[in-house]
Write a protein that holds these residues in place. Structure first.
Motif, PDB file in Angstrom:
ATOM      1  N   ILE A  70       8.619   1.358  -5.888  1.00  0.00           N
ATOM      2  CA  ILE A  70       7.573   0.055  -5.008  1.00  0.00           C
ATOM      3  C   ILE A  70       6.766   1.039  -4.257  1.00  0.00           C
ATOM      4  N   PHE A  71       5.454   1.354  -3.749  1.00  0.00           N
ATOM      5  CA  PHE A  71       4.565   1.121  -3.111  1.00  0.00           C
ATOM      6  C   PHE A  71       4.147   0.098  -2.122  1.00  0.00           C
ATOM      7  N   HIS A  72       5.263   0.039  -0.985  1.00  0.00           N
ATOM      8  CA  HIS A  72       5.456  -0.406   0.041  1.00  0.00           C
ATOM      9  C   HIS A  72       4.011  -0.401   1.357  1.00  0.00           C
ATOM     10  N   ASN A  73       4.257  -1.364   1.756  1.00  0.00           N
ATOM     11  CA  ASN A  73       3.726  -1.616   3.414  1.00  0.00           C
ATOM     12  C   ASN A  73       4.099  -2.706   3.942  1.00  0.00           C
ATOM     13  N   SER A  74       4.591  -2.472   4.941  1.00  0.00           N
ATOM     14  CA  SER A  74       4.941  -2.912   5.614  1.00  0.00           C
ATOM     15  C   SER A  74       5.007  -4.283   6.386  1.00  0.00           C
ATOM     16  N   SER A  75       4.072  -3.753   7.246  1.00  0.00           N
ATOM     17  CA  SER A  75       3.140  -5.326   7.663  1.00  0.00           C
ATOM     18  C   SER A  75       2.758  -6.013   6.487  1.00  0.00           C
ATOM     19  N   SER A  76       2.962  -5.878   5.647  1.00  0.00           N
ATOM     20  CA  SER A  76       2.857  -7.583   4.401  1.00  0.00           C
ATOM     21  C   SER A  76       4.619  -8.294   3.659  1.00  0.00           C
ATOM     22  N   ALA A  77       4.247  -8.983   4.245  1.00  0.00           N
ATOM     23  CA  ALA A  77       5.651  -9.816   3.983  1.00  0.00           C
ATOM     24  C   ALA A  77       6.218  -9.606   2.347  1.00  0.00           C
ATOM     25  N   PRO A  78       5.164 -10.524   1.733  1.00  0.00           N
ATOM     26  CA  PRO A  78       5.469  -9.788   0.161  1.00  0.00           C
ATOM     27  C   PRO A  78       5.585  -8.791  -0.462  1.00  0.00           C
ATOM     28  N   SER A  79       5.637  -7.371   0.497  1.00  0.00           N
ATOM     29  CA  SER A  79       5.908  -6.255   0.157  1.00  0.00           C
ATOM     30  C   SER A  79       7.100  -6.460   0.793  1.00  0.00           C
ATOM     31  N   THR A  80       7.612  -6.531   2.310  1.00  0.00           N
ATOM     32  CA  THR A  80       8.677  -6.543   2.573  1.00  0.00           C
ATOM     33  C   THR A  80       9.519  -7.217   1.855  1.00  0.00           C
ATOM     34  N   LYS A  81       9.404  -8.663   1.228  1.00  0.00           N
ATOM     35  CA  LYS A  81      10.068  -9.198   0.162  1.00  0.00           C
ATOM     36  C   LYS A  81      10.621  -9.063  -1.299  1.00  0.00           C
ATOM     37  N   PRO A 102      25.600  -5.244 -10.349  1.00  0.00           N
ATOM     38  CA  PRO A 102      24.173  -4.602  -9.230  1.00  0.00           C
ATOM     39  C   PRO A 102      23.796  -4.381 -11.089  1.00  0.00           C
ATOM     40  N   LEU A 103      22.466  -4.453 -10.899  1.00  0.00           N
ATOM     41  CA  LEU A 103      21.599  -3.766 -12.308  1.00  0.00           C
ATOM     42  C   LEU A 103      21.242  -2.602 -11.798  1.00  0.00           C
ATOM     43  N   ASN A 104      21.130  -1.572 -13.160  1.00  0.00           N
ATOM     44  CA  ASN A 104      21.401  -0.206 -12.534  1.00  0.00           C
ATOM     45  C   ASN A 104      19.515   0.742 -12.810  1.00  0.00           C
ATOM     46  N   PHE A 105      19.304   0.843 -11.763  1.00  0.00           N
ATOM     47  CA  PHE A 105      17.850   1.684 -11.888  1.00  0.00           C
ATOM     48  C   PHE A 105      18.015   3.076 -10.273  1.00  0.00           C
ATOM     49  N   ASN A 106      16.559   3.574 -11.005  1.00  0.00           N
ATOM     50  CA  ASN A 106      16.561   4.446  -9.442  1.00  0.00           C
ATOM     51  C   ASN A 106      14.978   3.268  -8.959  1.00  0.00           C
ATOM     52  N   LEU A 107      14.969   4.140  -7.368  1.00  0.00           N
ATOM     53  CA  LEU A 107      14.154   2.831  -7.107  1.00  0.00           C
ATOM     54  C   LEU A 107      13.656   4.245  -5.675  1.00  0.00           C
ATOM     55  N   GLU A 108      12.486   4.244  -6.037  1.00  0.00           N
ATOM     56  CA  GLU A 108      11.551   5.273  -4.986  1.00  0.00           C
ATOM     57  C   GLU A 108      10.687   4.034  -4.096  1.00  0.00           C
ATOM     58  N   VAL A 109      10.944   4.354  -3.151  1.00  0.00           N
ATOM     59  CA  VAL A 109       9.791   3.438  -2.143  1.00  0.00           C
ATOM     60  C   VAL A 109       9.207   4.771  -1.619  1.00  0.00           C
ATOM     61  N   ILE A 110       7.718   4.481  -1.868  1.00  0.00           N
ATOM     62  CA  ILE A 110       6.785   5.220  -1.450  1.00  0.00           C
ATOM     63  C   ILE A 110       6.158   4.188   0.307  1.00  0.00           C
ATOM     64  N   GLU A 111       6.149   4.880   1.396  1.00  0.00           N
ATOM     65  CA  GLU A 111       5.567   3.498   2.304  1.00  0.00           C
ATOM     66  C   GLU A 111       4.585   3.766   2.631  1.00  0.00           C
ATOM     67  N   ASN A 112       3.371   2.929   3.255  1.00  0.00           N
ATOM     68  CA  ASN A 112       2.283   3.304   3.278  1.00  0.00           C
ATOM     69  C   ASN A 112       0.855   3.534   2.781  1.00  0.00           C
ATOM     70  N   THR A 113       1.592   4.484   1.536  1.00  0.00           N
ATOM     71  CA  THR A 113       0.511   5.041   0.988  1.00  0.00           C
ATOM     72  C   THR A 113      -0.053   4.904  -0.852  1.00  0.00           C
ATOM     73  N   PRO A 114      -0.893   4.556  -1.013  1.00  0.00           N
ATOM     74  CA  PRO A 114      -1.541   3.638  -1.898  1.00  0.00           C
ATOM     75  C   PRO A 114      -0.942   4.981  -3.552  1.00  0.00           C
ATOM     76  N   PRO A 115      -0.534   4.157  -4.225  1.00  0.00           N
ATOM     77  CA  PRO A 115      -1.047   5.222  -5.551  1.00  0.00           C
ATOM     78  C   PRO A 115      -2.037   5.982  -6.139  1.00  0.00           C
ATOM     79  N   THR A 116      -2.153   7.491  -6.255  1.00  0.00           N
ATOM     80  CA  THR A 116      -2.976   7.814  -6.811  1.00  0.00           C
ATOM     81  C   THR A 116      -3.844   7.586  -8.092  1.00  0.00           C
TER      82      THR A 116
END
Length: 167
Positions: free
Chosen positions: A14-25, A47-61
């Motif tokens: 998840i490429f996450h931006n903490s100031s975005s409500a949809p992203s936080t949800k 629970p579902l079995n998956f590895n989650l990588e959280v990338i904070e405030n950084t866009p994809p390459t």
């Protein structure tokens, strides 16, 4: 034989931006699916079995954006189904239509200059080739696909059977 070797734990980012409500949800939804019964109403579910990588405030390459565009459902209003406009938000900081980037590199530059011009979150299931941008409904679709795979409602790829003399 040895089909278990082909099974892997799905890799989600998840490429996450903490100031975005949809992203936080979306981040909360992903974390809940990995730690609590999924779906939440089924107490007997695991629970579902998956590895989650959280990338904070950084866009994809730019390379990641190319892959993500292939994983996103095609846009209806653009001739090119892999157009970068699928990742541009309607935020006032987003450029007007003629000034929008037309390449993954341009989108990366835009995201670095004006982070809110990008649709957050961008969630990617790298293992199953699925992505969502800008809403939590797409995240729910990704999680539902993982649930269907877990529960056997989606067939795994058929075992590799080589073609040749002995087949």
């Amino acid at each position: 034989m040895f089909s278990a070797f082909k099974r892997s734990i799905p890799q989600l980012s998840i490429f996450h931006n903490s100031s975005s409500a949809p992203s936080t949800k979306a981040l909360a939804t992903l974390r809940a699916a990995a730690s609590s019964p999924y779906p939440s109403g089924a107490l007997s579910a695991s629970p579902l079995n998956f590895n989650l990588e959280v990338i904070e405030n950084t866009p994809p390459t730019a390379d990641q954006i190319r892959t993500i565009l292939d994983y996103l459902p095609p846009l209806r209003d653009v001739d090119d189904p892999h157009h970068v406009s699928a990742l541009i938000s309607s935020h006032p900081s987003a450029p007007s239509l003629p000034d929008r980037p037309h390449s993954p590199e341009g989108l990366v530059r835009l995201a670095e200059k004006s982070p809110l011009a990008v649709k957050w979150p961008i969630v990617v299931d790298w293992t199953n080739g699925r992505a969502s941008a800008g809403d939590s409904e797409g995240v729910k679709d990704i999680l539902e696909y993982l649930r269907k795979k877990r529960d056997g409602e989606v067939k795994e790829e058929e075992d590799f059977k080589p073609k040749g003399w002995f087949s």
